[in-house]
Scaffold this motif. Sequence first.
Motif, mmCIF file in Angstrom:
data_model
loop_
_atom_site.group_PDB
_atom_site.id
_atom_site.type_symbol
_atom_site.label_atom_id
_atom_site.label_comp_id
_atom_site.label_asym_id
_atom_site.label_seq_id
_atom_site.Cartn_x
_atom_site.Cartn_y
_atom_site.Cartn_z
ATOM 1 N N ALA A 1 0.876 -1.183 0.000
ATOM 2 C CA ALA A 1 0.000 0.000 0.000
ATOM 3 C C ALA A 1 0.906 1.224 0.000
ATOM 4 C CB ALA A 1 -0.908 0.000 1.227
ATOM 5 N N GLU A 2 0.600 2.168 -0.865
ATOM 6 C CA GLU A 2 1.431 3.367 -0.993
ATOM 7 C C GLU A 2 0.541 4.580 -1.216
ATOM 8 O OE1 GLU A 2 5.203 5.027 -3.693
ATOM 9 O OE2 GLU A 2 4.189 3.150 -4.198
ATOM 10 N N HIS B 1 -4.700 9.790 -3.067
ATOM 11 C CA HIS B 1 -5.081 8.417 -3.389
ATOM 12 C C HIS B 1 -4.118 7.435 -2.722
ATOM 13 C CE1 HIS B 1 -7.660 10.224 -6.447
ATOM 14 N NE2 HIS B 1 -8.228 9.044 -6.606
ATOM 15 N N VAL B 2 -4.565 6.197 -2.623
ATOM 16 C CA VAL B 2 -3.726 5.106 -2.125
ATOM 17 C C VAL B 2 -3.694 4.011 -3.189
ATOM 18 C CG1 VAL B 2 -3.516 3.258 -0.425
ATOM 19 C CG2 VAL B 2 -4.100 5.564 0.316
ATOM 20 N N ILE B 3 -2.497 3.555 -3.498
ATOM 21 C CA ILE B 3 -2.329 2.470 -4.465
ATOM 22 C C ILE B 3 -2.080 1.186 -3.692
ATOM 23 C CG2 ILE B 3 -1.088 1.641 -6.483
ATOM 24 C CD1 ILE B 3 -2.556 4.313 -6.860
ATOM 25 N N ASP C 1 -15.319 5.079 -5.852
ATOM 26 C CA ASP C 1 -14.707 6.112 -6.680
ATOM 27 C C ASP C 1 -13.247 5.790 -6.964
ATOM 28 O OD1 ASP C 1 -14.850 8.355 -8.236
ATOM 29 O OD2 ASP C 1 -14.432 9.760 -6.633
ATOM 30 N N GLY C 2 -12.954 4.493 -7.079
ATOM 31 C CA GLY C 2 -11.608 4.051 -7.389
ATOM 32 C C GLY C 2 -11.593 3.225 -8.649
ATOM 33 N N PHE D 1 -5.062 -1.623 -7.252
ATOM 34 C CA PHE D 1 -6.213 -0.794 -6.896
ATOM 35 C C PHE D 1 -5.755 0.653 -6.728
ATOM 36 C CE2 PHE D 1 -7.267 -5.019 -5.371
ATOM 37 C CZ PHE D 1 -8.608 -5.166 -5.716
ATOM 38 N N ARG D 2 -6.540 1.563 -7.231
ATOM 39 C CA ARG D 2 -6.303 2.988 -7.000
ATOM 40 C C ARG D 2 -7.546 3.538 -6.312
ATOM 41 N NH1 ARG D 2 -6.457 8.287 -9.406
ATOM 42 N NH2 ARG D 2 -4.479 9.371 -9.064
ATOM 43 N N LEU D 3 -7.398 3.930 -5.038
ATOM 44 C CA LEU D 3 -8.543 4.297 -4.218
ATOM 45 C C LEU D 3 -8.335 5.674 -3.608
ATOM 46 C CD1 LEU D 3 -8.768 0.895 -2.333
ATOM 47 C CD2 LEU D 3 -10.349 1.653 -4.123
#
Length: 755
Positions: free
Chosen positions: A490-491, A496-498, A572-573, A589-591
């Motif tokens: 997780a980054e 956003h968090v990837i 919304d990701g 995932f892009r959240l």
Amino acid sequence: MDSHRAAFVAEAEDGITDLNNALLALEADPEDAEAMDDVFRVAHTLKGNAAAMGYEDVSDFGHALEDLLDAVRQGDREVTPELMDLLFEGVDTVEAMVSEIADTGDVSTDPTDLESRLREMEEHGTVGGEDADEDGTAGAGDSGSEATDGPEAGADTADDATDEGDGDADDISVPDLPDEAAALGEPVAYADVTVGETAMAGVDAALVLQALDGQFGEFVTVPGPEALEDGEYEERFDAFVADADPAVVAEGLGALTQVESVATTLVGASESGGDAEADESGEADADAEAGVDDEGANAEPEVEDAADAEATDEGATDDANATDESDSGESSSGTNSGSSTDSKSGDEIKSIRVDVDQVDELYGLVEQLVTSRIKLRRELEELDAQSDALDELDKLASSLQDTAMDMRLIPFSQVSDSFPRLVRDISRDLDKRIDFEIEGDDVELDRTILTEMRDPLVHVLRNAVDHGIESPEEREAAGKDPTGHVRLTAERERDHVIIEVADDGGGLDPDQLREKAVDEGVKSREAVEAMEDGEVYDLVFHPGFSTAEEVTDVSGRGVGMDVVRTTARDLDGSVSVESDPGEGTTVRFRLPVTVAIVKVMFVDVGGTEYGIPIKSIAEVARADDVEEVHGDEIVRHEDDLYPVIRLNERLTNGGAAAAGSGAGAPDGPDESGGDGPAEADAASATTDGGVTDDGMLVRIREETRQVALHCDAVLDQEEVVVKPLDGPLSGTPGLSGTAVLGDGDVVAVLDVVSL
């Protein structure tokens, strides 16, 4: 749920997670002494807390689990796959019991069969077979002095305490007897009780008070009971017990897992040095019965602060002392005990535990404030009035909004901590060897997002282990390490968090995916042949699509990946798949970090106003460069072609126009103060009112969707509260929710991905 039960459940759930991870570390390296100590310590604490709360079924079962662990720690039993499976089964049983306590307050699970198997493993080294060795067993009574239970254990502990304390009475400084203790029956035993660092200071102190009341009756504490139950003490406190032997007090309190150490002596005897008793082991057994009475007179004062809040599985905020920041002068007995309660200040309290419902209520109030702020600004604009106070309100509201959002953020570890056990169990079922690692578990996301993403991540991890990683034999034949690798990362990237799940397995074969798509009627032969490999990988998200050769208990039924994508989009990701045949697969995932309050750009489409999230917009320009290629409208940007979607046609055909408001909102300045590329382009495009003969084009960011949306005019930008669609409108393509503007209009917010 009462506060003590809620606190017990919260600590037990954290302990179960810690126990799972400690067992995984022990299984990976049976010689890891630190892992063994962690396993035993957590199991011991779980058992002791259950006993102190009166949950005897949990405590008795935990006793059997602890005895087996102690046999391993003493070297009487080896760490074998059979033993580890049994221990993990035991942890699952404890988890089921704790879940029942959280729901009903009672335990209905019967662990008798598993308990007998634990005892059998402890005594014979196996279940259902002969002794694993010839020279005796490690029974419940002789499995190790540090875990011995029952009254004799308490006596041993007291003897040890006496041995440690003899001759050291000069080290125990007895404070002046408080006024409240003057009427206590003699002899009066003094106890210096150290709880140590704890996330639940008030609850731990309350359990010690219950034990004092149950075993000794009359006693006085400094600080007083109310202050102790509010957590207002610095890791230790003083207790004066009436008509008591210091050795008995040391034995009774030392048996509590909440007590790190206790030193006792008779009041007035510290100078002689003959009656001191001390227990500094910090590992006294909690099975010495404390006679805990939840209705004890000294356990009645209310815990006024966050200890009353029910603990939740989302972990509402950082674990912290449940304390009230108000002064509590009446709680101190005013002695020279050195407990420093008189100097207690709010500055020493770093954080508090808050009920998640209270955080949600605060967040809802902030949403209403944002809407009211927009309404007030619009009313002033209609009156052509200026107000410095409103500008100041904007700043304060924005700061409050940011603070409320940050309070909803919890670390990714709240979800990811349970995944190592999941991967371990699946790999065992499939006879695969997998090295699983997690990076970035301290990255924070909105609680709602993490809650919704847990199941999708579980499904992706299952696929990685089942479909992705090959069997050890297949990996060796392919020249790979027989142990597969799965990595969860997780980054944080701005707002956003990837999150990525990557494996080094066999990867996805794009040609095989094409054939599957044709065979299952997902796509035509011509369509799949025209698709790039990157587009082919996205076929795994089609409902019912699966590459598994056979259905297993783990995966392969063609359900789940479509739900994974739907969940990501609802938040919304987005989610995408990358793969290298023979090398591995990555699901990304892009959240968004937070949800609900977003900045949108309002556009006019046939007299109806719609909102487009600013974060999805790359630029806004006049629609005077639209071309037609093979009958389709496109616009060029840096050698890329963007198909043009005319919102007037798409929304009318889709029936979404009914969700919009009436006439477009009047133009107004950007109150959000945005200065990104989209905001700057939008401002320049609307300098003359935002309307051209050919309309306007809103180009969407390439990573979101490579299209350009055509509208009649671009209006203004605002931060709004977006409410998701419920009921029959839920899941409507092209719509992500609605926003209520300050003038009462309801505006539909577009979902540019599904439009």
